[in-house]
Design a protein around this motif. Structure first.
Motif, short mmCIF file in Angstrom:
data_model
loop_
_atom_site.label_atom_id
_atom_site.label_comp_id
_atom_site.label_asym_id
_atom_site.label_seq_id
_atom_site.Cartn_x
_atom_site.Cartn_y
_atom_site.Cartn_z
N ALA A 169 -9.45 -3.71 8.12
CA ALA A 169 -10.31 -2.56 7.82
C ALA A 169 -9.49 -1.26 7.84
N MET A 170 -8.57 -1.15 8.80
CA MET A 170 -7.73 0.04 8.89
C MET A 170 -6.87 0.19 7.63
N TYR A 171 -6.23 -0.91 7.21
CA TYR A 171 -5.38 -0.85 6.01
C TYR A 171 -6.21 -0.56 4.76
N LYS A 172 -7.41 -1.09 4.70
CA LYS A 172 -8.28 -0.83 3.55
C LYS A 172 -8.66 0.65 3.52
N SER A 173 -8.99 1.20 4.68
CA SER A 173 -9.34 2.61 4.78
C SER A 173 -8.16 3.50 4.39
N LEU A 174 -6.97 3.17 4.89
CA LEU A 174 -5.78 3.94 4.53
C LEU A 174 -5.52 3.87 3.03
N GLY A 175 -5.66 2.68 2.46
CA GLY A 175 -5.45 2.51 1.02
C GLY A 175 -6.40 3.38 0.21
N LYS A 176 -7.64 3.47 0.65
CA LYS A 176 -8.62 4.32 -0.04
C LYS A 176 -8.21 5.79 0.07
N GLY A 187 0.81 -1.22 0.00
CA GLY A 187 0.00 0.00 0.00
C GLY A 187 0.83 1.26 0.00
N ASP A 188 1.96 1.25 0.71
CA ASP A 188 2.81 2.43 0.72
C ASP A 188 3.47 2.65 -0.65
N ALA A 189 3.79 1.57 -1.34
CA ALA A 189 4.32 1.70 -2.70
C ALA A 189 3.26 2.28 -3.63
N LEU A 190 2.04 1.87 -3.44
CA LEU A 190 0.91 2.38 -4.22
C LEU A 190 0.86 3.91 -4.13
#
Length: 184
Positions: A155-162, A63-66
């Motif tokens: 859920a936290m990682y999904k929210s951050l990704g969004k 996600g951070d690379a994204l």
């Protein structure tokens, strides 16, 4: 460590993007929508003469690379920085020279080198302001032993990704962090 050899071993931007199996559309979406400010472009113009190159340790599932990679690519275009990618999991010998806090194989890591292969700067895996946000989010998670920990963490990682994909302020925060590292 011969960073020139690692750079030569790396994939070009096009090869990396073509090899992506995850987050390709999302990363390219940020790349297409992100533009550097006029102020950032003028700061970066001075770097062109130094012919800096960037060796990026990354993986497409990260996600951070994204978030960070497309911002770096815009910076690289403006500053004339040639970028090559190495996959973390296939290049642990190099990755282990750039551990976060001396223990974590966190990515992406951007290793900026000169034409002789000497390291001139290292950035990653997150801009300090983004790290603060992640730490704040993690602090709100239940104890790791809690039955719902994994569900809440996901859920936290999904929210951050969004948020990474939809909040231009985050892109600018990353750009400012990378640029300040390059201009030190």
């Amino acid at each position: 460590m011969d960073l020139n050899s690692w750079f030569q071993k790396g994939m070009t931007v096009e090869e990396y993007i073509n090899s992506m199996k995850r987050n390709k559309v999302e990363m390219l979406s940020i790349y297409e929508r992100f533009t550097l400010t006029e102020n950032d472009r003028s700061k970066l113009a001075a770097l062109r003469q130094h012919k800096i190159r960037a060796l990026v340790i990354s993986e497409d599932w990260c996600g951070d690379a994204l978030l960070n990679n497309p911002v770096l690519l815009r910076i690289a275009e403006t500053a004339g920085i040639e970028v090559h990618f190495l996959l973390r999991d296939q290049n642990l010998e190099l990755m282990d020279q750039y551990l976060t806090n001396g223990t974590s194989r966190a990515i992406p890591i951007f290793i900026f080198i000169d034409q002789e292969g000497e390291e001139v700067a290292v950035w990653g895996p997150r801009a300090p302001k983004i790290q603060e946000l992640v730490e704040k989010e993690r602090a709100s998670l239940p104890d790791k032993e809690a039955a719902d920990f994994q569900e809440k963490q996901l859920a936290m990682y999904k929210s951050l990704g969004k948020r990474y994909q939809t909040e231009p302020d985050m892109w600018q925060t990353v750009a400012e962090s990378i640029i300040s590292t390059l201009l030190k």
